[in-house]
Design a protein around this motif. Structure first.
Motif, mmCIF file in Angstrom:
data_model
loop_
_atom_site.group_PDB
_atom_site.id
_atom_site.type_symbol
_atom_site.label_atom_id
_atom_site.label_comp_id
_atom_site.label_asym_id
_atom_site.label_seq_id
_atom_site.Cartn_x
_atom_site.Cartn_y
_atom_site.Cartn_z
ATOM 1 N N GLU A 1 42.728 43.303 10.050
ATOM 2 C CA GLU A 1 44.266 42.509 10.265
ATOM 3 C C GLU A 1 44.653 43.328 11.731
ATOM 4 N N ILE A 2 43.293 44.395 11.862
ATOM 5 C CA ILE A 2 43.963 44.625 13.451
ATOM 6 C C ILE A 2 43.068 43.904 14.309
ATOM 7 N N GLU A 3 41.962 43.625 13.790
ATOM 8 C CA GLU A 3 41.482 42.785 15.392
ATOM 9 C C GLU A 3 42.123 41.425 15.333
ATOM 10 N N LYS A 4 43.200 41.045 14.711
ATOM 11 C CA LYS A 4 44.008 40.581 14.963
ATOM 12 C C LYS A 4 44.577 39.957 16.198
ATOM 13 N N GLU A 5 45.129 41.503 16.271
ATOM 14 C CA GLU A 5 46.177 41.927 17.237
ATOM 15 C C GLU A 5 45.682 42.795 18.654
ATOM 16 N N PHE A 6 44.124 43.157 18.593
ATOM 17 C CA PHE A 6 43.494 44.402 19.454
ATOM 18 C C PHE A 6 42.483 43.912 19.708
ATOM 19 N N LYS A 7 41.472 44.701 20.408
ATOM 20 C CA LYS A 7 39.825 44.266 20.590
ATOM 21 C C LYS A 7 40.335 45.877 20.032
ATOM 22 N N ILE A 8 39.731 45.999 19.290
ATOM 23 C CA ILE A 8 38.464 47.034 18.412
ATOM 24 C C ILE A 8 37.369 48.329 19.344
ATOM 25 N N ASP A 9 37.481 48.817 19.967
ATOM 26 C CA ASP A 9 36.727 49.579 20.640
ATOM 27 C C ASP A 9 35.133 49.586 20.797
ATOM 28 N N THR A 10 35.491 50.929 19.041
ATOM 29 C CA THR A 10 34.604 51.012 18.516
ATOM 30 C C THR A 10 35.169 51.712 16.774
ATOM 31 N N LYS A 11 33.790 51.158 15.869
ATOM 32 C CA LYS A 11 34.003 51.534 14.263
ATOM 33 C C LYS A 11 33.273 52.122 14.312
ATOM 34 N N ILE A 12 34.360 53.725 13.029
ATOM 35 C CA ILE A 12 33.804 55.134 13.337
ATOM 36 C C ILE A 12 33.446 55.169 11.679
ATOM 37 N N GLU A 13 32.148 54.349 11.054
ATOM 38 C CA GLU A 13 32.287 54.990 9.535
ATOM 39 C C GLU A 13 32.154 56.294 9.031
ATOM 40 N N MET A 14 33.221 56.386 7.621
ATOM 41 C CA MET A 14 33.415 57.766 7.642
ATOM 42 C C MET A 14 33.305 58.130 6.442
ATOM 43 N N LEU A 15 33.814 57.181 5.470
ATOM 44 C CA LEU A 15 34.309 57.421 4.161
ATOM 45 C C LEU A 15 33.087 57.405 3.210
ATOM 46 N N LEU A 16 32.720 58.338 2.617
ATOM 47 C CA LEU A 16 31.852 58.050 1.196
ATOM 48 C C LEU A 16 32.030 57.385 0.067
ATOM 49 N N SER A 17 31.630 57.635 -0.532
ATOM 50 C CA SER A 17 32.377 56.755 -2.425
ATOM 51 C C SER A 17 32.748 58.403 -2.963
ATOM 52 N N SER A 18 34.020 58.829 -2.835
ATOM 53 C CA SER A 18 33.569 60.068 -3.162
ATOM 54 C C SER A 18 34.978 60.426 -2.771
ATOM 55 N N ASP A 19 36.396 60.833 -3.863
ATOM 56 C CA ASP A 19 37.013 61.762 -3.382
ATOM 57 C C ASP A 19 37.641 63.121 -3.987
ATOM 58 N N THR A 20 36.369 63.234 -4.151
ATOM 59 C CA THR A 20 35.945 65.231 -4.264
ATOM 60 C C THR A 20 36.474 65.332 -2.694
ATOM 61 N N SER A 21 36.519 67.002 -3.218
ATOM 62 C CA SER A 21 36.696 67.813 -2.183
ATOM 63 C C SER A 21 35.172 67.489 -1.460
ATOM 64 N N ILE A 22 34.214 67.925 -2.111
ATOM 65 C CA ILE A 22 32.920 68.034 -1.658
ATOM 66 C C ILE A 22 32.842 66.358 -0.828
ATOM 67 N N GLY A 23 33.267 65.506 -1.523
ATOM 68 C CA GLY A 23 32.819 63.721 -0.473
ATOM 69 C C GLY A 23 33.797 63.938 0.518
ATOM 70 N N ILE A 24 34.749 64.383 0.034
ATOM 71 C CA ILE A 24 35.564 64.625 1.851
ATOM 72 C C ILE A 24 35.104 65.395 2.664
#
Length: 391
Positions: free
Chosen positions: A52-75
């Motif tokens: 949705e953002i790409e429809k409105e703005f040029k994204i300079d960089t995407k930073i992947e950071m989300l691991l497949s966990s919502d535990t305190s260790i994963g975060i």
């Protein structure tokens, strides 16, 4: 050369608040927008909202950071991965100043890396309090690592100064959410119903419930209490927007999916409504229910009630349209009873949103365009005991 303003966004809600500021940066002849997208925007589970953002703005960089966990260790691991990546991106983009909003853990990583890279930081919506979540500590920590502060109320301005920030660097510009309400062309009822493929009822509520990271009761326990209440509501349709990626957010989302599967005749759920549909929904519901900041910042502008559950937003400035209650069935039921009383409906007609005039972006742009960046990095601690008269 244009001044490079690097905006960081990691969630759908935060992007909505930053939208008009980014538009103003784009059209300003003296500024250049750089955009870093991270966090939930890049996750299929949370709707891949970067599209949705790409429809409105040029994204300079995407930073992947989300691991497949919502535990305190994963975060914590996600935060570490994010900080490494932000350090590399700042070296590549070489921004003149980084602009970020709020109190989420990915924003903490972004500002930490900027501080070490000696890039000035402008922070939006500091000085607020949320005593039920670790966002509280993250927000104030970001304040201490930032160099310019754009706050939503005078009380929040004073709190940022109380943290030792110089008054001349702290600007009360009002809340970003009100600007969206003023500037977006919201959907009519028929358009909104068609956009979500769902018919509204005689009564309707919008539910957004996030984990409360500093409370003893689990997300499952608290949200179960709310679902029990919802189950007893008569002639009421429910629109759920799902929880964020905080600790145990997936538990809440699983419970929403299970509830909607059993009650599809009266409920529907969305990973993300998007800013237009979300704000449009507030025109047609009786209340915003849950513990989202939007119940305090945006809902009052629509003169609807907010049933604010638990302590996640404890300490924030609230309009008289907000009904606080404990995360227990009996208390939530009482709040719903109050919501539909004639006396409370009369209160709603006179509700005033305490978060400003909806002109925040223009005020922020004026500062970003003209501030002397050369001397921003060094800060003096503003001691109230000796400088009280300068407030």
């Amino acid at each position: 050369m244009k001044r490079k303003i690097c905006v960081v966004t990691g969630t759908r809600a935060e992007y909505g608040l930053l939208y008009w500021l980014m538009k103003e940066i784009e059209v300003d002849s003296e500024l250049k927008l750089q955009l870093i997208v991270t966090g939930m925007h890049l996750s299929p589970e949370f709707g891949l909202t970067y599209k949705e953002i790409e429809k409105e703005f040029k994204i300079d960089t995407k930073i992947e950071m989300l691991l497949s966990s919502d535990t305190s260790i994963g975060i914590s691991k996600s935060m570490g991965l994010a900080q490494i990546s932000f350090a590399e991106v700042y070296e590549k983009l070489k921004p003149d100043i980084v602009v970020l909003l709020g109190d989420r853990y990915e924003i903490f990583s972004a500002v930490s890396a900027a501080m070490i890279a000696r890039v000035p930081v402008a922070h939006l919506h500091g000085g607020e309090t949320t005593e039920g979540a670790f966002d509280e500590a993250i927000r104030h920590s970001i304040t201490k690592m930032s160099h310019l502060h754009f706050v939503a109320t005078e009380e929040y301005r004073k709190r940022v100064i109380q943290l030792g920030e110089e008054p001349k660097r702290v600007f009360n510009v009002g809340g970003m959410g009100i600007e969206n309400i003023k500037r977006l062309k919201l959907l009519r009822k028929e358009e909104f119903e068609k956009s979500i493929d769902f018919k509204l009822n005689r009564k309707n509520i919008l539910v957004t419930f996030h984990p409360v990271t500093l409370e003893n009761a689990t997300a499952k326990e608290q949200f179960s209490e709310l679902l029990e209440v919802i189950d007893e509501l008569k002639d009421t349709n429910i629109i759920f927007t799902k929880a964020n990626s905080d600790t145990d957010g997936r538990i809440i989302n699983k419970m929403i999916d299970e509830y909607v599967a059993k009650n599809s005749h009266k409920s529907i759920a969305f990973t993300s409504l998007g800013q237009l549909r979300y704000l449009s929904a507030l025109q047609f519901v009786d209340a915003m229910v849950g513990n989202s900041s939007s119940g305090l910042a945006e809902a009052p502008s629509f003169k609807i009630g907010t049933i604010n559950i638990g302590d996640r937003q404890k300490g924030r400035i609230k309009a008289n349209s907000v009904l606080d209650c404990k995360p227990q069935k009996e208390d939530i039921l009482k709040a719903f009873d109050t919501l539909y009383l004639n006396e409370f409906q009369d209160v709603l007609t006179n509700t005033q949103n305490p978060y400003g005039d909806g002109c925040a972006s223009a005020k922020i742009i004026e500062v970003l365009r003209n501030i002397d960046l050369e001397h921003l990095l060094k800060k003096s601690f503003f001691d109230l005991e000796y400088n009280y008269e300068k407030l």
